[in-house]
Design a protein around this motif. Sequence first.
Motif, PDB file in Angstrom:
ATOM      1  N   SER A   1       8.153  -2.467   3.159  1.00 13.44           N
ATOM      2  CA  SER A   1       6.525  -1.945   3.393  1.00 13.44           C
ATOM      3  C   SER A   1       6.423  -0.643   3.805  1.00 13.44           C
ATOM      4  O   SER A   1       5.667   0.359   3.919  1.00 13.44           O
ATOM      5  CB  SER A   1       5.914  -3.101   4.332  1.00 13.44           C
ATOM      6  N   GLU A   2       7.820  -0.333   4.373  1.00 11.30           N
ATOM      7  CA  GLU A   2       7.833   1.029   5.320  1.00 11.30           C
ATOM      8  C   GLU A   2       8.622   1.999   4.869  1.00 11.30           C
ATOM      9  O   GLU A   2       8.126   3.527   5.163  1.00 11.30           O
ATOM     10  CB  GLU A   2       8.854   0.737   6.992  1.00 11.30           C
ATOM     11  N   CYS A   3       9.253   1.775   3.159  1.00 14.22           N
ATOM     12  CA  CYS A   3      10.425   2.938   2.921  1.00 14.22           C
ATOM     13  C   CYS A   3      10.891   2.632   1.725  1.00 14.22           C
ATOM     14  O   CYS A   3      10.662   1.688   0.936  1.00 14.22           O
ATOM     15  CB  CYS A   3      11.401   2.496   3.771  1.00 14.22           C
ATOM     16  N   LEU A   4      10.783   3.571   0.970  1.00 13.01           N
ATOM     17  CA  LEU A   4      10.780   3.621  -0.348  1.00 13.01           C
ATOM     18  C   LEU A   4      12.303   3.865  -1.035  1.00 13.01           C
ATOM     19  O   LEU A   4      12.899   3.647  -1.039  1.00 13.01           O
ATOM     20  CB  LEU A   4       9.882   5.333  -1.195  1.00 13.01           C
ATOM     21  N   LYS A   5      12.996   5.317  -1.183  1.00 18.90           N
ATOM     22  CA  LYS A   5      14.074   5.630  -1.647  1.00 18.90           C
ATOM     23  C   LYS A   5      14.921   5.652  -0.651  1.00 18.90           C
ATOM     24  O   LYS A   5      14.214   6.561   0.551  1.00 18.90           O
ATOM     25  CB  LYS A   5      13.994   6.302  -2.736  1.00 18.90           C
ATOM     26  N   VAL A   6      15.650   4.895  -0.061  1.00 18.41           N
ATOM     27  CA  VAL A   6      17.212   5.425   1.127  1.00 18.41           C
ATOM     28  C   VAL A   6      18.337   5.755   0.544  1.00 18.41           C
ATOM     29  O   VAL A   6      18.231   5.689  -0.341  1.00 18.41           O
ATOM     30  CB  VAL A   6      17.408   3.773   1.538  1.00 18.41           C
ATOM     31  N   VAL A   7      18.345   7.120   1.463  1.00 13.19           N
ATOM     32  CA  VAL A   7      20.032   7.910   0.483  1.00 13.19           C
ATOM     33  C   VAL A   7      20.836   8.206   1.772  1.00 13.19           C
ATOM     34  O   VAL A   7      20.468   8.241   3.119  1.00 13.19           O
ATOM     35  CB  VAL A   7      19.254   9.154   0.297  1.00 13.19           C
TER      36      VAL A   7
ATOM     37  N   ALA B   1      21.557   1.664   6.311  1.00 10.35           N
ATOM     38  CA  ALA B   1      20.753   2.264   5.050  1.00 10.35           C
ATOM     39  C   ALA B   1      20.473   0.722   4.536  1.00 10.35           C
ATOM     40  O   ALA B   1      19.298   0.239   4.118  1.00 10.35           O
ATOM     41  CB  ALA B   1      21.493   2.980   4.508  1.00 10.35           C
ATOM     42  N   MET B   2      21.361   0.171   4.369  1.00 10.16           N
ATOM     43  CA  MET B   2      21.547  -1.274   3.070  1.00 10.16           C
ATOM     44  C   MET B   2      20.771  -2.325   4.006  1.00 10.16           C
ATOM     45  O   MET B   2      19.774  -2.671   3.348  1.00 10.16           O
ATOM     46  CB  MET B   2      22.504  -2.002   2.972  1.00 10.16           C
ATOM     47  N   GLU B   3      20.097  -2.472   5.320  1.00 16.02           N
ATOM     48  CA  GLU B   3      19.729  -3.574   5.731  1.00 16.02           C
ATOM     49  C   GLU B   3      18.202  -3.183   5.852  1.00 16.02           C
ATOM     50  O   GLU B   3      17.019  -3.818   5.398  1.00 16.02           O
ATOM     51  CB  GLU B   3      19.718  -3.519   7.461  1.00 16.02           C
ATOM     52  N   ARG B   4      18.200  -0.944   6.088  1.00 15.14           N
ATOM     53  CA  ARG B   4      16.621  -0.883   5.437  1.00 15.14           C
ATOM     54  C   ARG B   4      15.703  -0.922   4.536  1.00 15.14           C
ATOM     55  O   ARG B   4      14.901  -1.608   4.105  1.00 15.14           O
ATOM     56  CB  ARG B   4      17.030   0.288   6.306  1.00 15.14           C
ATOM     57  N   ALA B   5      16.786  -0.862   4.033  1.00 12.30           N
ATOM     58  CA  ALA B   5      16.042  -1.153   2.037  1.00 12.30           C
ATOM     59  C   ALA B   5      16.188  -2.437   1.443  1.00 12.30           C
ATOM     60  O   ALA B   5      14.935  -2.725   1.510  1.00 12.30           O
ATOM     61  CB  ALA B   5      17.125  -0.258   0.842  1.00 12.30           C
TER      62      ALA B   5
ATOM     63  N   ASN C   1      15.057  -4.629   4.242  1.00 11.16           N
ATOM     64  CA  ASN C   1      14.324  -6.087   5.126  1.00 11.16           C
ATOM     65  C   ASN C   1      12.969  -4.747   5.127  1.00 11.16           C
ATOM     66  O   ASN C   1      11.828  -5.635   6.128  1.00 11.16           O
ATOM     67  CB  ASN C   1      14.767  -6.126   5.935  1.00 11.16           C
ATOM     68  N   TYR C   2      12.170  -3.508   4.841  1.00  9.55           N
ATOM     69  CA  TYR C   2      11.768  -2.801   5.550  1.00  9.55           C
ATOM     70  C   TYR C   2      11.379  -2.512   3.750  1.00  9.55           C
ATOM     71  O   TYR C   2      10.908  -1.459   4.243  1.00  9.55           O
ATOM     72  CB  TYR C   2      12.257  -1.845   6.324  1.00  9.55           C
TER      73      TYR C   2
ATOM     74  N   PRO D   1       0.788  -1.660  -0.368  1.00 13.23           N
ATOM     75  CA  PRO D   1      -0.428  -0.355   0.038  1.00 13.23           C
ATOM     76  C   PRO D   1       1.055   1.547  -0.315  1.00 13.23           C
ATOM     77  O   PRO D   1       0.460   1.944  -1.082  1.00 13.23           O
ATOM     78  CB  PRO D   1      -0.969  -0.475   1.321  1.00 13.23           C
ATOM     79  N   LEU D   2       2.049   1.183   1.000  1.00 15.84           N
ATOM     80  CA  LEU D   2       3.247   2.025   0.532  1.00 15.84           C
ATOM     81  C   LEU D   2       3.220   3.272  -1.117  1.00 15.84           C
ATOM     82  O   LEU D   2       3.823   4.001  -1.549  1.00 15.84           O
ATOM     83  CB  LEU D   2       4.223   1.964   1.952  1.00 15.84           C
ATOM     84  N   ARG D   3       3.753   1.723  -2.119  1.00 12.91           N
ATOM     85  CA  ARG D   3       3.881   2.017  -2.422  1.00 12.91           C
ATOM     86  C   ARG D   3       2.843   2.493  -3.687  1.00 12.91           C
ATOM     87  O   ARG D   3       3.550   3.707  -4.739  1.00 12.91           O
ATOM     88  CB  ARG D   3       4.679   1.020  -3.434  1.00 12.91           C
ATOM     89  N   LEU D   4       2.054   2.205  -3.815  1.00  8.91           N
ATOM     90  CA  LEU D   4       0.518   2.437  -4.001  1.00  8.91           C
ATOM     91  C   LEU D   4       0.326   4.096  -3.772  1.00  8.91           C
ATOM     92  O   LEU D   4      -0.072   4.529  -5.029  1.00  8.91           O
ATOM     93  CB  LEU D   4      -0.217   1.508  -3.802  1.00  8.91           C
TER      94      LEU D   4
END
Length: 374
Positions: free
Chosen positions: A346-352, A337-341, A343-344, A211-214
């Motif tokens: 459904s919670e994050c879009l682009k990690v910078v 940051a890599m682990e966040r991108a 494994n999550y 849903p977050l991505r939609l």
Amino acid sequence: MLYMTTNGVPQTMKAAVMHHIRDIRIEEVPVPVIAPDEVLVKVMAVGICGSDLHYYSHGRIGKYVVEKPMILGHECSGDIAAVGSEVSGLQVGDRVAVEPGVTCGQCEACKEGRYNLCPDVQFLATPPVDGAFVQYIKIRADFVFPIPDSLSYEAAALVEPFSVGIHAAARTSLQPGSSIAIMGMGPVGLTAVAAAKAFGASTIIVSDMEPLRLEAARRMGATHTINVKEQDPLEAVQQATNGKGVDVAWETAGNPKALQAALGSLRRGGKMAIVGLPPQNDIPLNVPFIADNEVDIYGIFRYANTYPKAIRFLDAGLADVQALVTDQYSLEQTGEAMERALNYKSECLKVVVYPNGLLAAAQIPYAKTPVTVE
């Protein structure tokens, strides 16, 4: 002879070096010395891409294998810190977006203008070439593009994935008023939505299971969203197009089912672009459907000749890709940051990641001025 035009550049810098799968360490390494036709870029923002995650978690993508410690990251922007003696049109202090694939300029593909197919390309963060999770990178001057003060470093870094959508739009001859289905709303899919909107598509149908991505796709310009957990994408496309199917379909997820759905969503005479790379080589497709409907299928490999246009689009506010940035990390936190991108999703879009500090790369508002799509 190697040459720099400015003082004040340190001799060493910090780098986030991947030694093994899911093992990134911060190290002190030499600042690269530039050649006469190169510039040195102080890296201000780096977006984490799906390819970075593949190397980080699997150590390879197809024939490209991480065989020694390497530095990931290729979606980047920054400030020019030094220029080579043969460089013109650029100067120290220029804010730039970096196109990460340096090509030979001499082969048949390069001379045809399809330099993305150059067999000798040196692409950042593709083994054995190191990437941009560093404080400084060197790159040939014709692969950096000045950005206006109105464009943020984050948006400039996202010119790279945005370019994939621009290239797909050009390959599939996307026209104003067209209908398009885009399957998969990862970061490339989301920027592809923005590209489709920039090219004037009037009906933009997207699918994903998050849903977050939609919701993010809606913000990028999607007119219809399909949650594939709740709705059959082919039925939804047929409903949205009054049973006709779409003019163009792009598969951006690298998922076999999404690829089959993209093909099935097309009208007679439609065009499909394969953007995402699936984990397996062989995927069954409906060949009678392809033949009976004269479907055109296009492979998409990165992009070519897109950066100036992408910068104009983003600076004009045609797509607020800044809104895709959900997570921000320092260079020292690259592993997190890599682990966040990874494994999550459904919670994050682009990690910078910000190699020279978050404060140094403060966000800058967009300009909101008209732009003409050529």
